[in-house]
Scaffold this motif. Structure first.
Motif, PDB file in Angstrom:
ATOM      1  N   ARG A 146      16.899  78.314 -20.297  1.00 38.17           N
ATOM      2  CA  ARG A 146      17.175  76.907 -20.614  1.00 38.17           C
ATOM      3  C   ARG A 146      18.591  76.531 -20.198  1.00 38.17           C
ATOM      4  NH1 ARG A 146      19.937  74.351 -24.198  1.00 38.17           N
ATOM      5  NH2 ARG A 146      20.403  76.261 -25.371  1.00 38.17           N
ATOM      6  N   LYS A 147      19.546  77.399 -20.500  1.00 42.50           N
ATOM      7  CA  LYS A 147      20.929  77.109 -20.121  1.00 42.50           C
ATOM      8  C   LYS A 147      21.085  77.068 -18.601  1.00 42.50           C
ATOM      9  CE  LYS A 147      23.012  79.241 -24.237  1.00 42.50           C
ATOM     10  NZ  LYS A 147      23.840  80.383 -24.715  1.00 42.50           N
ATOM     11  N   GLN A 148      20.489  78.049 -17.902  1.00 42.94           N
ATOM     12  CA  GLN A 148      20.652  78.100 -16.456  1.00 42.94           C
ATOM     13  C   GLN A 148      20.069  76.866 -15.783  1.00 42.94           C
ATOM     14  OE1 GLN A 148      22.117  80.695 -13.861  1.00 42.94           O
ATOM     15  NE2 GLN A 148      22.111  78.511 -13.432  1.00 42.94           N
ATOM     16  N   ALA A 149      19.030  76.287 -16.347  1.00 40.64           N
ATOM     17  CA  ALA A 149      18.430  75.083 -15.778  1.00 40.64           C
ATOM     18  C   ALA A 149      19.348  73.876 -15.872  1.00 40.64           C
ATOM     19  CB  ALA A 149      17.103  74.772 -16.478  1.00 40.64           C
ATOM     20  N   GLU A 150      20.423  73.986 -16.644  1.00 45.21           N
ATOM     21  CA  GLU A 150      21.391  72.902 -16.796  1.00 45.21           C
ATOM     22  C   GLU A 150      22.763  73.277 -16.228  1.00 45.21           C
ATOM     23  OE1 GLU A 150      21.443  71.958 -20.942  1.00 45.21           O
ATOM     24  OE2 GLU A 150      19.471  71.014 -20.890  1.00 45.21           O
ATOM     25  N   GLN A 151      22.826  74.382 -15.526  1.00 45.96           N
ATOM     26  CA  GLN A 151      24.078  74.860 -14.966  1.00 45.96           C
ATOM     27  C   GLN A 151      23.981  74.950 -13.445  1.00 45.96           C
ATOM     28  OE1 GLN A 151      24.136  78.652 -16.888  1.00 45.96           O
ATOM     29  NE2 GLN A 151      25.173  77.926 -18.737  1.00 45.96           N
ATOM     30  N   PHE A 152      25.146  74.988 -12.785  1.00 41.39           N
ATOM     31  CA  PHE A 152      25.190  75.206 -11.349  1.00 41.39           C
ATOM     32  C   PHE A 152      24.534  76.539 -11.032  1.00 41.39           C
ATOM     33  CE2 PHE A 152      27.436  76.130  -7.280  1.00 41.39           C
ATOM     34  CZ  PHE A 152      27.171  74.934  -6.615  1.00 41.39           C
ATOM     35  N   GLY A 153      23.659  76.535 -10.015  1.00 43.39           N
ATOM     36  CA  GLY A 153      22.881  77.719  -9.700  1.00 43.39           C
ATOM     37  C   GLY A 153      23.680  78.799  -9.000  1.00 43.39           C
ATOM     38  N   TYR A 154      22.968  79.841  -8.587  1.00 40.38           N
ATOM     39  CA  TYR A 154      23.593  81.018  -7.994  1.00 40.38           C
ATOM     40  C   TYR A 154      23.607  80.889  -6.469  1.00 40.38           C
ATOM     41  CZ  TYR A 154      25.027  85.945  -8.355  1.00 40.38           C
ATOM     42  OH  TYR A 154      25.741  87.111  -8.333  1.00 40.38           O
ATOM     43  N   ASN A 155      24.449  81.637  -5.811  1.00 42.34           N
ATOM     44  CA  ASN A 155      24.493  81.789  -4.354  1.00 42.34           C
ATOM     45  C   ASN A 155      24.275  80.494  -3.572  1.00 42.34           C
ATOM     46  OD1 ASN A 155      25.357  84.392  -4.049  1.00 42.34           O
ATOM     47  ND2 ASN A 155      23.309  85.264  -4.013  1.00 42.34           N
ATOM     48  N   CYS A 156      25.251  79.595  -3.701  1.00 38.96           N
ATOM     49  CA  CYS A 156      25.229  78.330  -2.978  1.00 38.96           C
ATOM     50  C   CYS A 156      25.322  78.580  -1.474  1.00 38.96           C
ATOM     51  CB  CYS A 156      26.370  77.441  -3.445  1.00 38.96           C
ATOM     52  SG  CYS A 156      27.915  78.327  -3.803  1.00 38.96           S
ATOM     53  N   ASP A 157      24.578  77.785  -0.687  1.00 41.58           N
ATOM     54  CA  ASP A 157      24.554  77.950   0.766  1.00 41.58           C
ATOM     55  C   ASP A 157      24.858  76.623   1.441  1.00 41.58           C
ATOM     56  OD1 ASP A 157      23.699  78.320   3.536  1.00 41.58           O
ATOM     57  OD2 ASP A 157      22.804  80.185   2.868  1.00 41.58           O
ATOM     58  N   TYR A 158      23.818  75.772   1.683  1.00 43.56           N
ATOM     59  CA  TYR A 158      24.095  74.477   2.303  1.00 43.56           C
ATOM     60  C   TYR A 158      24.981  73.640   1.386  1.00 43.56           C
ATOM     61  CZ  TYR A 158      23.699  69.929   4.444  1.00 43.56           C
ATOM     62  OH  TYR A 158      24.006  68.726   5.040  1.00 43.56           O
ATOM     63  N   LEU A 159      25.834  72.834   2.010  1.00 43.12           N
ATOM     64  CA  LEU A 159      26.808  72.054   1.245  1.00 43.12           C
ATOM     65  C   LEU A 159      27.065  70.726   1.927  1.00 43.12           C
ATOM     66  CD1 LEU A 159      29.130  71.766  -0.878  1.00 43.12           C
ATOM     67  CD2 LEU A 159      30.585  73.010   0.745  1.00 43.12           C
ATOM     68  N   ASP A 160      27.081  69.657   1.152  1.00 43.54           N
ATOM     69  CA  ASP A 160      27.603  68.380   1.627  1.00 43.54           C
ATOM     70  C   ASP A 160      28.208  67.626   0.456  1.00 43.54           C
ATOM     71  OD1 ASP A 160      28.325  66.393   3.349  1.00 43.54           O
ATOM     72  OD2 ASP A 160      26.310  65.839   3.966  1.00 43.54           O
ATOM     73  N   ILE A 161      29.165  66.762   0.772  1.00 42.65           N
ATOM     74  CA  ILE A 161      29.742  65.828  -0.190  1.00 42.65           C
ATOM     75  C   ILE A 161      29.502  64.437   0.364  1.00 42.65           C
ATOM     76  CG2 ILE A 161      31.847  64.997  -1.292  1.00 42.65           C
ATOM     77  CD1 ILE A 161      32.915  67.843  -1.202  1.00 42.65           C
ATOM     78  N   ILE A 162      28.661  63.682  -0.313  1.00 46.37           N
ATOM     79  CA  ILE A 162      28.312  62.335   0.119  1.00 46.37           C
ATOM     80  C   ILE A 162      29.164  61.361  -0.687  1.00 46.37           C
ATOM     81  CG2 ILE A 162      26.460  60.645   0.352  1.00 46.37           C
ATOM     82  CD1 ILE A 162      24.496  62.956   0.503  1.00 46.37           C
ATOM     83  N   VAL A 163      30.076  60.714   0.002  1.00 44.17           N
ATOM     84  CA  VAL A 163      31.089  59.892  -0.654  1.00 44.17           C
ATOM     85  C   VAL A 163      30.574  58.467  -0.822  1.00 44.17           C
ATOM     86  CG1 VAL A 163      33.467  59.065  -0.511  1.00 44.17           C
ATOM     87  CG2 VAL A 163      32.869  61.324   0.374  1.00 44.17           C
ATOM     88  N   ASP A 164      30.754  57.911  -2.013  1.00 41.70           N
ATOM     89  CA  ASP A 164      30.322  56.540  -2.273  1.00 41.70           C
ATOM     90  C   ASP A 164      31.112  55.565  -1.400  1.00 41.70           C
ATOM     91  OD1 ASP A 164      28.624  57.488  -4.240  1.00 41.70           O
ATOM     92  OD2 ASP A 164      30.094  57.208  -5.843  1.00 41.70           O
ATOM     93  N   LYS A 165      30.395  54.666  -0.747  1.00 37.14           N
ATOM     94  CA  LYS A 165      31.087  53.695   0.094  1.00 37.14           C
ATOM     95  C   LYS A 165      31.918  52.756  -0.768  1.00 37.14           C
ATOM     96  CE  LYS A 165      27.144  50.481   0.442  1.00 37.14           C
ATOM     97  NZ  LYS A 165      26.250  49.797   1.401  1.00 37.14           N
ATOM     98  N   TYR A 166      32.899  52.135  -0.148  1.00 32.68           N
ATOM     99  CA  TYR A 166      33.877  51.256  -0.781  1.00 32.68           C
ATOM    100  C   TYR A 166      34.902  52.051  -1.592  1.00 32.68           C
ATOM    101  CZ  TYR A 166      30.189  47.945   0.403  1.00 32.68           C
ATOM    102  OH  TYR A 166      29.219  47.243   1.068  1.00 32.68           O
TER     103      TYR A 166
END
Length: 711
Positions: A146-166
């Protein structure tokens, strides 16, 4: 006793500092298993004949810059609430200039993130960090599904940061979670006493994390927002919808889903791509390791073995046992390109069958001159293929909802390469032929076109569910583990990362070709591909090899487009690719410790002019780690990477890395508490960019020992 195994099949087979644990948990020890591709591509081999005859018995037969939409229309979604920073993953961040002095290669034993002089780094988010307002603080000794389902997962691979316009100061960070290493996540005794719960934790540590990020007005340094409105976790238990021609097929139906249109979860997501309409794509890669098979020819072609799996998920959830009644087709529901909408946490993610089923490294989309969406994907296994999808319908910059259907209908192709040099000059040594380059022409061979199968003896559904078999039959070119495929936003050329293939040239295996010119290719290479007329929908292309990787000081078979080999940074096992605003290629590596003996790294490669082929190392990751998801924001003097599996080879009780939290202060870990490594998304930034101080060492010493200057 380690929690999930008594032996590691790759022990004694790796070289240098590569951990056998990485091979075990990441890809299921693929290198000691038989190659799945047994075809010779001139006719259907026995495995394909058997597979198709069984299906017949069951009644199931029968661009250049001018070619791209650039700027916000290509990289963002003008009709949405947010757009990608122009660009994020793929460059074109106009006005930037990310200058640095290349660092020397770093010893694989160094437990630090080494970056150029004048740069520092900051950990944005780590495995276990809480995503929602009421999520418990991470404590690896008191973890639950239950806790893990609400936490950042393991072994991150693909990554992007989508910035809000304006705004430019808020946005969402999106990362997938490829696999789990239970040895490092769990105390061994606890695991033995709580196997079902531990497996459910691992299932919930797979998938995706979407989390809001923010930064101050004059600060380039991003932090994540716990409780953000768009925060979301997608796990192995999240419901997906299936679309495309194979949706509803009998090959996808199970007792839990008699419609064949709904699937629980996504597994082993590797790289990915951000679409022009602002959604995220990812590829389901090494799915074979999760399923206990029945022993069919189709399963063998995808590397699925009989008997108990090392993960043991079939003992906790019956759908992972393909011999269990009603679940025979469950594995066919994995191995697809998936699409998620990071702006809508209530949206249902999609599995796209029209892009084919294989071990997708990822998928990247560009818009052709005629408005069609074209997606590229590599099948990350030895002797596998390169694919392309062309949408039936066209992109609309003002209709995001319509764009999100573009990958649901279209044509599917696989690549066939031809060299232009005499066979005698391709001797497997990596020596450049007499015309001065490894190059030639190629054709995209149709698998599906106009809604019909182009493969004799295979139905549309069979082509999509058993895409590897279809590609075998049409005679596609076997490649050396095709991974990330990225179109340049500046030139429109395609770049294909071929990570390695130590089996090339072995007895009974294909030898050197001009496209894959080195036998026992442990270091990999990069292919540059130009489609005819700078048209992304063309079925013809030319190609050349940009670089043949390795350490020139010890390997005479390296090649860097003619650039002097004594003036490049050594590089091995290219994996993920990205671009900066000037059109330079950035390459992250996966496996360098086992080949050239240095830590995995991120490199910049010049593509044009007199310095074409020049490789400059930007950073090195900690011991046991892999460099994933490179993202270049050169306008902000920032580079982002996902540091995957730091300290792999260690255990919960005896960690071999302290990254990222205890690098500077290991005594801060209390007795009995988890103080080991955590996969982490990292921002590297220039110290003079008003970003404040980071929490890492930030400075390599330029001598290659990687100790840096702790601050």
């Amino acid at each position: 006793m380690n929690p999930t195994r008594t032996l590691l099949p790759m022990l004694g087979h790796t070289r240098g500092g590569r951990s056998a644990a990485t091979c075990h948990f990441k890809c299921g020890d693929a290198c000691v298993k038989p190659d799945c591709n047994t075809s010779n591509n001139s006719y259907f081999k026995d495995v394909a004949d058997k597979a198709l005859s069984r299906r017949s018995m069951l009644g199931l037969g029968a661009v250049g810059a001018s070619a791209l939409v650039v700027g916000p229309q290509f990289f963002g979604a003008p009709d949405a609430s947010a757009v990608a920073l122009v660009p994020t993953k793929n460059g074109n961040n106009a006005g930037g200039h990310l200058s640095f002095d290349a660092i020397e290669p770093v010893s694989r034993s160094v437990d630090d993130l080494t970056v150029p002089e004048g740069y520092d780094w900051n950990a944005i988010i780590r495995w276990g960090d809480p995503l929602f307002k009421n999520t418990a603080k991470f404590d690896a000794t008191k973890q639950s599904a239950r806790k893990q389902a609400e936490q950042f997962g393991y072994n991150c691979d693909y990554l992007d940061i989508i910035v809000d316009k304006y705004s430019g100061r808020t946005g969402v960070l999106v990362a997938n979670h490829e696999y789990t290493n239970e040895d490092m996540m769990f105390d061994a005794d606890w695991f033995e006493a709580n196997k079902d719960e531990a497996r459910r934790i691992a299932m919930n540590a797979h998938g995706f994390s979407v989390v809001e990020v923010k930064r101050k007005k004059k600060d380039k340094k991003w932090t994540y927002v716990q409780g953000g409105e768009r925060n979301r976790r997608i796990t192995a238990q999240t419901e997906f919808t299936v679309d495309g021609p194979a949706a509803g097929s009998d090959l996808l139906k199970t007792v839990a889903d008699p419609t064949g249109t709904k699937v629980l979860g996504t597994l082993n997501n590797c790289s990915g791509g951000t679409t022009p309409w602002g959604t995220i794509l990812s590829g389901e890669e090494n799915i074979d390791q999760y399923f206990s098979g029945k022993g069919t020819a189709e399963e063998a072609r995808y590397g699925i073995a009989t008997g108990a799996t090392e993960r043991g998920w079939e003992d906790t959830d019956p759908r992972f046992g393909l011999s269990n009644e009603g679940y025979e087709n469950e594995v066919n529901r994995f191995g697809w390109v998936i699409e998620i909408d990071p702006q809508d946490p209530k949206s249902t993610p999609v599995k796209h069958t029209n892009l084919g089923r294989f071990k997708h490294e990822g998928a990247n989309v560009r818009i052709a001159k005629n408005g069609k969406a074209v997606a590229y994907s590599g099948d990350d296994s030895r002797f596998e293929y390169l694919y392309k999808f062309i949408s039936k319908n066209t992109y609309s910059k003002h209709d995001r909802k319509k764009n999100m259907k573009l990958l649901s209908e279209g044509d599917l192709y696989v690549a066939k390469f031809a060299g232009n040099s005499p066979e005698s000059e391709i001797d497997g040594s990596g020596k450049v032929p007499s015309d001065g380059a490894f190059d030639g022409t190629g054709t995209w061979l149709p698998l599906l076109k106009g809604g019909a199968s182009m493969v004799e003896g295979m139905s549309v559904e069979e082509v999509l569910v058993y895409t590897r078999l279809a590609a075998d039959k049409v005679g596609a070119t076997k490649m050396d583990r095709p991974e990330d495929v990225e179109p340049s936003p500046i030139s429109g050329k395609l770049y294909v990362a071929l990570t390695n293939n130590s089996d090339r040239g072995k007895a009974g295996k294909e030898g050197a070709t001009e496209t894959n010119p080195r036998i026992a290719n442990r270091d990999g290479h990069i292919v540059e591909l130009t489609e005819a007329g700078n048209d992304a929908t063309s079925t013809k292309f030319t190609w050349n090899i940009l670089l043949v990787a390795g350490d020139p000081k010890v390997n005479g078979s390296t090649y860097f487009s003619g650039y002097p080999t004594d003036k490049v940074s050594p590089i091995s096992c290219p994996d993920n690719l990205a671009f900066d605003s000037k059109g330079n290629l950035w390459i992250s590596t996966d496996g360098a410790p086992s080949t050239i003996g240095y830590s995995d790294a991120l490199h910049k490669v010049t593509l044009t002019g007199k310095n074409r082929g020049r490789v400059e190392q930007f950073l090195a990751v900690p011991t046991g780690a892999e460099t994933c998801g490179p993202l270049v924001h050169d306008k902000d003097n920032s580079v982002f990477v996902a540091v995957q599996h730091p300290g792999e080879g260690g255990t919960f009780a005896a960690p071999t890395s302290l990254f990222p939290d205890f690098l500077k202060n290991p005594e801060a870990a209390s007795a009995g508490q988890f103080y080991g490594p955590r996969p982490t998304v990292v921002q590297v930034f220039k110290e003079d960019s008003n970003s404040g101080k980071g929490n890492g060492n930030g400075k390599g010493n330029g001598k290659g020992n990687g100790k840096g200057n702790n601050k």
